[in-house]
Design a protein around this motif. Structure first.
Motif, PDB file in Angstrom:
ATOM      1  N   LEU A 152       0.818  -1.208   0.000  1.00  0.00           N
ATOM      2  CA  LEU A 152       0.000   0.000   0.000  1.00  0.00           C
ATOM      3  C   LEU A 152       0.856   1.265   0.000  1.00  0.00           C
ATOM      4  O   LEU A 152       0.605   2.201  -0.753  1.00  0.00           O
ATOM      5  CB  LEU A 152      -0.907  -0.025   1.231  1.00  0.00           C
ATOM      6  CG  LEU A 152      -2.004   0.989   1.323  1.00  0.00           C
ATOM      7  CD1 LEU A 152      -3.001   0.796   0.197  1.00  0.00           C
ATOM      8  CD2 LEU A 152      -2.730   0.845   2.669  1.00  0.00           C
ATOM      9  N   MET A 153       1.877   1.286   0.834  1.00  0.00           N
ATOM     10  CA  MET A 153       2.721   2.473   0.980  1.00  0.00           C
ATOM     11  C   MET A 153       3.806   2.554  -0.089  1.00  0.00           C
ATOM     12  O   MET A 153       4.324   3.629  -0.357  1.00  0.00           O
ATOM     13  CB  MET A 153       3.399   2.466   2.356  1.00  0.00           C
ATOM     14  CG  MET A 153       2.453   2.569   3.519  1.00  0.00           C
ATOM     15  SD  MET A 153       3.317   2.431   5.104  1.00  0.00           S
ATOM     16  CE  MET A 153       4.134   4.037   5.167  1.00  0.00           C
ATOM     17  N   GLY A 154       4.176   1.427  -0.623  1.00  0.00           N
ATOM     18  CA  GLY A 154       5.338   1.372  -1.498  1.00  0.00           C
ATOM     19  C   GLY A 154       6.545   1.006  -0.646  1.00  0.00           C
ATOM     20  O   GLY A 154       6.648   1.399   0.519  1.00  0.00           O
ATOM     21  N   ARG A 155       7.433   0.252  -1.214  1.00  0.00           N
ATOM     22  CA  ARG A 155       8.579  -0.270  -0.470  1.00  0.00           C
ATOM     23  C   ARG A 155       9.431   0.818   0.167  1.00  0.00           C
ATOM     24  O   ARG A 155       9.806   0.743   1.329  1.00  0.00           O
ATOM     25  CB  ARG A 155       9.417  -1.127  -1.409  1.00  0.00           C
ATOM     26  CG  ARG A 155      10.556  -1.835  -0.762  1.00  0.00           C
ATOM     27  CD  ARG A 155      11.263  -2.724  -1.795  1.00  0.00           C
ATOM     28  NE  ARG A 155      12.404  -3.369  -1.224  1.00  0.00           N
ATOM     29  CZ  ARG A 155      13.593  -2.788  -1.081  1.00  0.00           C
ATOM     30  NH1 ARG A 155      13.781  -1.551  -1.474  1.00  0.00           N
ATOM     31  NH2 ARG A 155      14.597  -3.447  -0.535  1.00  0.00           N
ATOM     32  N   ASP A 156       9.743   1.857  -0.589  1.00  0.00           N
ATOM     33  CA  ASP A 156      10.641   2.906  -0.087  1.00  0.00           C
ATOM     34  C   ASP A 156      10.042   3.663   1.093  1.00  0.00           C
ATOM     35  O   ASP A 156      10.705   3.868   2.114  1.00  0.00           O
ATOM     36  CB  ASP A 156      11.017   3.878  -1.208  1.00  0.00           C
ATOM     37  CG  ASP A 156      11.895   3.222  -2.268  1.00  0.00           C
ATOM     38  OD1 ASP A 156      12.533   2.190  -1.968  1.00  0.00           O
ATOM     39  OD2 ASP A 156      11.937   3.734  -3.402  1.00  0.00           O
ATOM     40  N   LEU A 157       8.778   4.105   0.981  1.00  0.00           N
ATOM     41  CA  LEU A 157       8.133   4.822   2.079  1.00  0.00           C
ATOM     42  C   LEU A 157       7.984   3.918   3.296  1.00  0.00           C
ATOM     43  O   LEU A 157       8.182   4.343   4.431  1.00  0.00           O
ATOM     44  CB  LEU A 157       6.772   5.379   1.659  1.00  0.00           C
ATOM     45  CG  LEU A 157       5.991   6.106   2.751  1.00  0.00           C
ATOM     46  CD1 LEU A 157       6.782   7.294   3.317  1.00  0.00           C
ATOM     47  CD2 LEU A 157       4.635   6.577   2.223  1.00  0.00           C
ATOM     48  N   PHE A 158       7.654   2.640   3.067  1.00  0.00           N
ATOM     49  CA  PHE A 158       7.516   1.699   4.177  1.00  0.00           C
ATOM     50  C   PHE A 158       8.840   1.587   4.937  1.00  0.00           C
ATOM     51  O   PHE A 158       8.880   1.738   6.156  1.00  0.00           O
ATOM     52  CB  PHE A 158       7.071   0.328   3.660  1.00  0.00           C
ATOM     53  CG  PHE A 158       6.998  -0.717   4.735  1.00  0.00           C
ATOM     54  CD1 PHE A 158       5.901  -0.790   5.574  1.00  0.00           C
ATOM     55  CD2 PHE A 158       8.037  -1.621   4.919  1.00  0.00           C
ATOM     56  CE1 PHE A 158       5.832  -1.744   6.580  1.00  0.00           C
ATOM     57  CE2 PHE A 158       7.976  -2.581   5.909  1.00  0.00           C
ATOM     58  CZ  PHE A 158       6.872  -2.640   6.741  1.00  0.00           C
ATOM     59  N   LEU A 159       9.945   1.321   4.219  1.00  0.00           N
ATOM     60  CA  LEU A 159      11.249   1.162   4.880  1.00  0.00           C
ATOM     61  C   LEU A 159      11.699   2.470   5.535  1.00  0.00           C
ATOM     62  O   LEU A 159      12.290   2.456   6.622  1.00  0.00           O
ATOM     63  CB  LEU A 159      12.295   0.664   3.891  1.00  0.00           C
ATOM     64  CG  LEU A 159      12.138  -0.791   3.443  1.00  0.00           C
ATOM     65  CD1 LEU A 159      13.168  -1.135   2.371  1.00  0.00           C
ATOM     66  CD2 LEU A 159      12.236  -1.752   4.616  1.00  0.00           C
ATOM     67  N   LYS A 197      19.531  -3.371   7.827  1.00  0.00           N
ATOM     68  CA  LYS A 197      20.945  -3.558   7.479  1.00  0.00           C
ATOM     69  C   LYS A 197      21.063  -4.325   6.166  1.00  0.00           C
ATOM     70  O   LYS A 197      21.874  -3.998   5.314  1.00  0.00           O
ATOM     71  CB  LYS A 197      21.682  -4.315   8.582  1.00  0.00           C
ATOM     72  CG  LYS A 197      22.113  -3.453   9.727  1.00  0.00           C
ATOM     73  CD  LYS A 197      22.914  -4.285  10.716  1.00  0.00           C
ATOM     74  CE  LYS A 197      23.113  -3.532  12.002  1.00  0.00           C
ATOM     75  NZ  LYS A 197      23.787  -4.362  13.011  1.00  0.00           N
ATOM     76  N   LYS A 198      20.247  -5.362   6.009  1.00  0.00           N
ATOM     77  CA  LYS A 198      20.277  -6.146   4.780  1.00  0.00           C
ATOM     78  C   LYS A 198      19.833  -5.322   3.583  1.00  0.00           C
ATOM     79  O   LYS A 198      20.197  -5.616   2.454  1.00  0.00           O
ATOM     80  CB  LYS A 198      19.397  -7.388   4.920  1.00  0.00           C
ATOM     81  CG  LYS A 198      19.986  -8.413   5.854  1.00  0.00           C
ATOM     82  CD  LYS A 198      19.086  -9.612   6.016  1.00  0.00           C
ATOM     83  CE  LYS A 198      19.699 -10.584   6.998  1.00  0.00           C
ATOM     84  NZ  LYS A 198      18.841 -11.727   7.238  1.00  0.00           N
ATOM     85  N   GLU A 199      19.024  -4.299   3.828  1.00  0.00           N
ATOM     86  CA  GLU A 199      18.557  -3.414   2.761  1.00  0.00           C
ATOM     87  C   GLU A 199      19.550  -2.272   2.513  1.00  0.00           C
ATOM     88  O   GLU A 199      19.295  -1.384   1.709  1.00  0.00           O
ATOM     89  CB  GLU A 199      17.188  -2.823   3.117  1.00  0.00           C
ATOM     90  CG  GLU A 199      16.074  -3.839   3.150  1.00  0.00           C
ATOM     91  CD  GLU A 199      15.766  -4.414   1.777  1.00  0.00           C
ATOM     92  OE1 GLU A 199      15.907  -3.700   0.767  1.00  0.00           O
ATOM     93  OE2 GLU A 199      15.383  -5.593   1.716  1.00  0.00           O
ATOM     94  N   GLY A 200      20.660  -2.263   3.269  1.00  0.00           N
ATOM     95  CA  GLY A 200      21.668  -1.226   3.098  1.00  0.00           C
ATOM     96  C   GLY A 200      21.287   0.095   3.743  1.00  0.00           C
ATOM     97  O   GLY A 200      21.807   1.145   3.374  1.00  0.00           O
ATOM     98  N   MET A 201      20.400   0.060   4.723  1.00  0.00           N
ATOM     99  CA  MET A 201      19.961   1.277   5.405  1.00  0.00           C
ATOM    100  C   MET A 201      20.563   1.304   6.806  1.00  0.00           C
ATOM    101  O   MET A 201      20.840   0.264   7.397  1.00  0.00           O
ATOM    102  CB  MET A 201      18.430   1.329   5.492  1.00  0.00           C
ATOM    103  CG  MET A 201      17.768   1.301   4.121  1.00  0.00           C
ATOM    104  SD  MET A 201      15.976   1.250   4.234  1.00  0.00           S
ATOM    105  CE  MET A 201      15.601   2.964   4.517  1.00  0.00           C
ATOM    106  N   SER A 202      20.708   2.507   7.339  1.00  0.00           N
ATOM    107  CA  SER A 202      21.236   2.624   8.689  1.00  0.00           C
ATOM    108  C   SER A 202      20.201   2.142   9.692  1.00  0.00           C
ATOM    109  O   SER A 202      19.039   1.949   9.362  1.00  0.00           O
ATOM    110  CB  SER A 202      21.619   4.078   8.972  1.00  0.00           C
ATOM    111  OG  SER A 202      20.473   4.897   8.840  1.00  0.00           O
TER     112      SER A 202
END
Length: 172
Positions: free
Chosen positions: A125-132, A154-159
């Motif tokens: 619903l939100m879209g992957r980027d907004l959700f993460l 971390k696995k997604e390369g995000m802090s």
């Protein structure tokens, strides 16, 4: 997507085969309680048990991975997802506008109280980027939920997520 769930397929096949719950459980070397859970919406299936049930029902067990893009295209509409998630927002008027205005709060509630299907629906619903991004901004999650989602991020390369702003102790 007009497929029956594993639970519904299992129950349907058992009934077509003329077995009672106890009879099939005995044939598959499992308990009637386990079979009852499997037929009534259980989502934590054990592959070994499913294989035994399939064999007892003279069926072939087929497990497949479907690409997320294909699943996303067959997903239910935004109003249906919102309506389904309302049960998690019993104390507020949860609607599309609420989700648009307070995405982090909505994500926190679903991560803490929802099921895997709720999390997946909200991500679609939100879209992957907004959700993460909303997960990353979350500050009101239990330590266990926070640790789990930090490992996902971390696995997604995000802090990692922000420190919790909650002042009270969490119950284990």
């Amino acid at each position: 997507m007009n497929e029956l769930s594993i639970s519904n397929k299992l129950k349907e096949r058992r009934r077509e085969s003329g077995f009672s719950l106890s009879e099939l459980a005995r044939l598959a070397d499992t308990s009637p309680a386990t079979l009852s859970r499997y037929e009534n919406g259980w989502t934590r299936f054990e592959v070994a048990t499913l294989r035994k049930l399939a064999s007892a029902l003279n069926c072939r067990l087929k497990i497949e991975f479907v690409p997320a893009e294909e699943y996303d295209r067959t997903r239910i509409s935004k109003p249906e997802v919102i309506d389904d998630l309302k049960r998690l927002f019993w104390d507020s008027d949860f609607n599309p506008e609420t989700l648009d205005r307070y995405p982090v709060w909505a994500v926190e509630r679903v991560l803490e109280s929802g099921q895997l299907k709720d999390i997946h629906s909200l991500q679609i619903l939100m879209g992957r980027d907004l959700f993460l991004e909303s997960v990353l901004k979350s500050t009101r999650l239990s330590p266990k939920t926070r640790a789990f989602w930090n490992s996902i991020l971390k696995k997604e390369g995000m802090s990692c997520m922000r420190k919790s702003s909650r002042q009270t102790a969490w119950n284990s």
